[in-house]
Enzyme design. Structure first.
Site, PDB file in Angstrom:
ATOM      1  N   SER A   1       0.840  -1.213   0.000  1.00  0.00           N
ATOM      2  CA  SER A   1       0.000   0.000   0.000  1.00  0.00           C
ATOM      3  C   SER A   1       0.867   1.252   0.000  1.00  0.00           C
ATOM      4  O   SER A   1       2.039   1.216   0.400  1.00  0.00           O
ATOM      5  CB  SER A   1      -0.880  -0.037   1.267  1.00  0.00           C
ATOM      6  OG  SER A   1      -1.614   1.151   1.424  1.00  0.00           O
TER       7      SER A   1
ATOM      8  N   SER B   1       9.346   9.758   9.978  1.00  0.00           N
ATOM      9  CA  SER B   1       8.281  10.746   9.733  1.00  0.00           C
ATOM     10  C   SER B   1       8.718  12.103  10.264  1.00  0.00           C
ATOM     11  O   SER B   1       9.557  12.184  11.174  1.00  0.00           O
ATOM     12  CB  SER B   1       7.010  10.312  10.483  1.00  0.00           C
ATOM     13  OG  SER B   1       5.997  11.290  10.351  1.00  0.00           O
TER      14      SER B   1
ATOM     15  N   TYR C   1       2.620   7.399  18.130  1.00  0.00           N
ATOM     16  CA  TYR C   1       3.268   7.345  16.815  1.00  0.00           C
ATOM     17  C   TYR C   1       4.535   8.195  16.818  1.00  0.00           C
ATOM     18  O   TYR C   1       5.602   7.753  16.387  1.00  0.00           O
ATOM     19  CB  TYR C   1       2.270   7.861  15.777  1.00  0.00           C
ATOM     20  CG  TYR C   1       2.769   7.920  14.342  1.00  0.00           C
ATOM     21  CD1 TYR C   1       3.055   6.763  13.635  1.00  0.00           C
ATOM     22  CD2 TYR C   1       2.902   9.152  13.685  1.00  0.00           C
ATOM     23  CE1 TYR C   1       3.479   6.820  12.308  1.00  0.00           C
ATOM     24  CE2 TYR C   1       3.315   9.222  12.357  1.00  0.00           C
ATOM     25  CZ  TYR C   1       3.597   8.055  11.678  1.00  0.00           C
ATOM     26  OH  TYR C   1       4.020   8.123  10.373  1.00  0.00           O
TER      27      TYR C   1
ATOM     28  N   LYS D   1       8.433   7.136  16.296  1.00  0.00           N
ATOM     29  CA  LYS D   1       9.220   7.690  15.182  1.00  0.00           C
ATOM     30  C   LYS D   1      10.426   8.492  15.696  1.00  0.00           C
ATOM     31  O   LYS D   1      11.505   8.436  15.092  1.00  0.00           O
ATOM     32  CB  LYS D   1       8.333   8.543  14.271  1.00  0.00           C
ATOM     33  CG  LYS D   1       7.237   7.758  13.535  1.00  0.00           C
ATOM     34  CD  LYS D   1       7.792   6.791  12.497  1.00  0.00           C
ATOM     35  CE  LYS D   1       6.693   6.185  11.624  1.00  0.00           C
ATOM     36  NZ  LYS D   1       7.208   5.225  10.622  1.00  0.00           N
TER      37      LYS D   1
ATOM     38  N   THR E   1      -1.865   8.590   1.198  1.00  0.00           N
ATOM     39  CA  THR E   1      -1.939   7.127   1.262  1.00  0.00           C
ATOM     40  C   THR E   1      -3.117   6.741   2.159  1.00  0.00           C
ATOM     41  O   THR E   1      -3.892   7.604   2.571  1.00  0.00           O
ATOM     42  CB  THR E   1      -0.654   6.546   1.887  1.00  0.00           C
ATOM     43  OG1 THR E   1      -0.624   6.916   3.268  1.00  0.00           O
ATOM     44  CG2 THR E   1       0.605   7.063   1.192  1.00  0.00           C
TER      45      THR E   1
HETATM   46  N1  LIG Z   1       1.407   8.889   4.485  1.00  0.00           N
HETATM   47  C1  LIG Z   1       2.004   9.797   5.250  1.00  0.00           C
HETATM   48  O1  LIG Z   1       1.562  10.966   5.321  1.00  0.00           O
HETATM   49  C2  LIG Z   1       3.251   9.437   6.012  1.00  0.00           C
HETATM   50  C3  LIG Z   1       3.981  10.494   6.580  1.00  0.00           C
HETATM   51  C4  LIG Z   1       5.137  10.199   7.297  1.00  0.00           C
HETATM   52  C5  LIG Z   1       5.558   8.880   7.414  1.00  0.00           C
HETATM   53  N2  LIG Z   1       4.828   7.879   6.849  1.00  0.00           N
HETATM   54  C6  LIG Z   1       5.319   6.505   7.023  1.00  0.00           C
HETATM   55  O2  LIG Z   1       5.410   5.877   5.762  1.00  0.00           O
HETATM   56  C7  LIG Z   1       5.301   4.468   5.939  1.00  0.00           C
HETATM   57  C8  LIG Z   1       4.314   3.909   4.941  1.00  0.00           C
HETATM   58  O3  LIG Z   1       3.009   4.400   5.268  1.00  0.00           O
HETATM   59  P1  LIG Z   1       1.884   4.714   4.176  1.00  0.00           P
HETATM   60  O4  LIG Z   1       1.580   6.152   4.283  1.00  0.00           O
HETATM   61  O5  LIG Z   1       2.243   4.160   2.850  1.00  0.00           O
HETATM   62  O6  LIG Z   1       0.635   3.941   4.840  1.00  0.00           O
HETATM   63  P2  LIG Z   1      -0.328   2.779   4.343  1.00  0.00           P
HETATM   64  O7  LIG Z   1      -0.883   3.087   3.004  1.00  0.00           O
HETATM   65  O8  LIG Z   1      -1.286   2.581   5.479  1.00  0.00           O
HETATM   66  O9  LIG Z   1       0.643   1.504   4.224  1.00  0.00           O
HETATM   67  C9  LIG Z   1       1.169   0.897   5.364  1.00  0.00           C
HETATM   68  C10 LIG Z   1       1.932  -0.366   4.985  1.00  0.00           C
HETATM   69  O10 LIG Z   1       2.454  -0.969   6.189  1.00  0.00           O
HETATM   70  C11 LIG Z   1       2.083  -2.328   6.219  1.00  0.00           C
HETATM   71  N3  LIG Z   1       1.840  -2.779   7.590  1.00  0.00           N
HETATM   72  C12 LIG Z   1       1.037  -2.190   8.525  1.00  0.00           C
HETATM   73  N4  LIG Z   1       0.981  -2.947   9.628  1.00  0.00           N
HETATM   74  C13 LIG Z   1       1.758  -4.041   9.391  1.00  0.00           C
HETATM   75  C14 LIG Z   1       2.091  -5.188  10.152  1.00  0.00           C
HETATM   76  N5  LIG Z   1       1.585  -5.404  11.387  1.00  0.00           N
HETATM   77  N6  LIG Z   1       2.905  -6.109   9.601  1.00  0.00           N
HETATM   78  C15 LIG Z   1       3.402  -5.936   8.357  1.00  0.00           C
HETATM   79  N7  LIG Z   1       3.125  -4.867   7.595  1.00  0.00           N
HETATM   80  C16 LIG Z   1       2.311  -3.932   8.099  1.00  0.00           C
HETATM   81  C17 LIG Z   1       0.783  -2.412   5.413  1.00  0.00           C
HETATM   82  O11 LIG Z   1       0.632  -3.716   4.871  1.00  0.00           O
HETATM   83  P3  LIG Z   1      -0.481  -4.804   5.302  1.00  0.00           P
HETATM   84  O12 LIG Z   1      -1.665  -4.059   5.836  1.00  0.00           O
HETATM   85  O13 LIG Z   1      -0.720  -5.553   4.045  1.00  0.00           O
HETATM   86  O14 LIG Z   1       0.214  -5.631   6.339  1.00  0.00           O
HETATM   87  C18 LIG Z   1       1.048  -1.406   4.305  1.00  0.00           C
HETATM   88  O15 LIG Z   1       1.751  -2.018   3.247  1.00  0.00           O
HETATM   89  C19 LIG Z   1       4.916   4.243   7.406  1.00  0.00           C
HETATM   90  O16 LIG Z   1       6.056   3.899   8.156  1.00  0.00           O
HETATM   91  C20 LIG Z   1       4.395   5.603   7.833  1.00  0.00           C
HETATM   92  O17 LIG Z   1       4.531   5.814   9.226  1.00  0.00           O
HETATM   93  C21 LIG Z   1       3.686   8.121   6.152  1.00  0.00           C
END
Ligand SMILES: NC(=O)c1ccc[n+]([C@@H]2O[C@H](COP(=O)([O-])OP(=O)(O)OC[C@H]3O[C@@H](n4cnc5c(N)ncnc54)[C@H](OP(=O)(O)O)[C@@H]3O)[C@@H](O)[C@H]2O)c1
Length: 259
Positions: free
Chosen positions: A16, A138, A151, A155, A186
């Protein structure tokens, strides 16, 4: 020599958002991917459709000890050039309303699982005298704001872990890159935990106003190629916040309390 083409890259959270965009961009650049998340069917479909040869290695990262044990079979058979710790879960709940178990769950996925997988690959990376560990932290790991206390704690912690490991691993020629994204469009807010551990399942206007996952993935790949130690990725206030925090901490505290 290319940092990506022909390299074996273990990518978590590949099902995702940022991870999915990274998988697509890395495969297009000729990487051989090991795709990790819990959604096995999504990962298998992805491995089939991406150009090149890729494999699926499902893990539930809410149990880092088990993930570490399961990873031994992977590292016994594969020389990992780059580990990208991208999987993560966010939070939308106030301190007063958040169960202790939610704090623990956030730490397991966002902090301990990064340590577990990093420790799984480091023995072979130090033995080969090469390797690169990348963690998607993050801006919330630089600046605290409301409703993200667990969170942000995880982080902030993971950024510290990366800094220490980078220092220790310099003599082994293993590189460490920390990425701090601001808002990225996302499923992160849908998947964010609320006070009782259930998912928020809602849009967040900050997230919908963020950069695309593809823009974020391109910036992450550039940071890897340029061997950067730490990069802030994003736009607007979320990108500026760490710099503002450094030079005007009281201003940032006032803004955080008002927002
Ligand atoms: N989007 C933002 O604004 C943002 C900002 C700063 C940092 N981030 C960081 O970017 C990273 C990716 O997030 P995203 O925004 O792409 O969110 P997302 O769309 O919710 O994707 C999260 C991913 O993490 C995996 N995941 C969650 N729980 C898991 C578990 N227990 N075991 C294995 N895999 C797990 C999910 O896969 P499954 O559900 O298939 O397991 C999914 O592939 C994260 O570390 C997030 O903290 C995001």
């Amino acid at each position: 020599m290319s940092k990506i083409n022909g390299k074996t890259i273990w990518l978590t959270g590949a099902s995702s958002g940022i991870g999915l965009a990274l998988a697509e961009a890395l495969a297009n650049k000729g990487a051989k991917l090991i795709l990790t998340a819990r959604s096995v069917a999504t990962l298998e479909e992805l491995a089939q459709r991406l150009p090149g040869e890729h494999s699926v290695f499902p893990l539930d990262l809410s149990n880092p000890e088990a993930a570490f044990e399961q990873s031994q079979a992977l590292v016994a058979n594969e020389a990992i050039d780059i580990l990208i710790n991208n999987a993560g879960v966010s939070q939308r709940s106030a301190v007063l309303e958040t169960d202790l178990s939610v704090y623990r769950q956030l730490m397991e996925i966002d902090y301990f699982s990064v340590i577990a997988l990093t420790k799984a690959v480091l023995p072979q990376m130090t033995a080969r005298k090469q390797g690169h560990v990348v963690t998607i932290a993050s801006v919330a790991g630089k600046v605290g704001s409301k409703l993200r206390s667990g969170y942000s704690g995880a982080k902030f912690g993971v950024i510290g872990f990366m800094d220490c490991a980078r220092a220790e691993m310099a003599e082994h020629n293993v590189q460490f890159t920390t990425i701090c994204p601001g808002f990225v469009r996302t499923q992160v807010s849908h998947n964010a935990l609320t006070g009782d551990g259930s998912k928020l399942n809602q849009e967040d206007p900050d997230i919908t106003g963020g950069i695309s996952p593809e823009e974020c993935a391109a910036a992450i790949i550039k940071a890897i190629e340029d061997n950067r130690s730490e990069v802030i990725v994003g736009k607007g206030l979320s990108k500026l916040a760490p710099t503002l925090q450094r030079f005007f901490p009281n201003l940032v505290r006032k803004i955080s309390a008002k927002r």
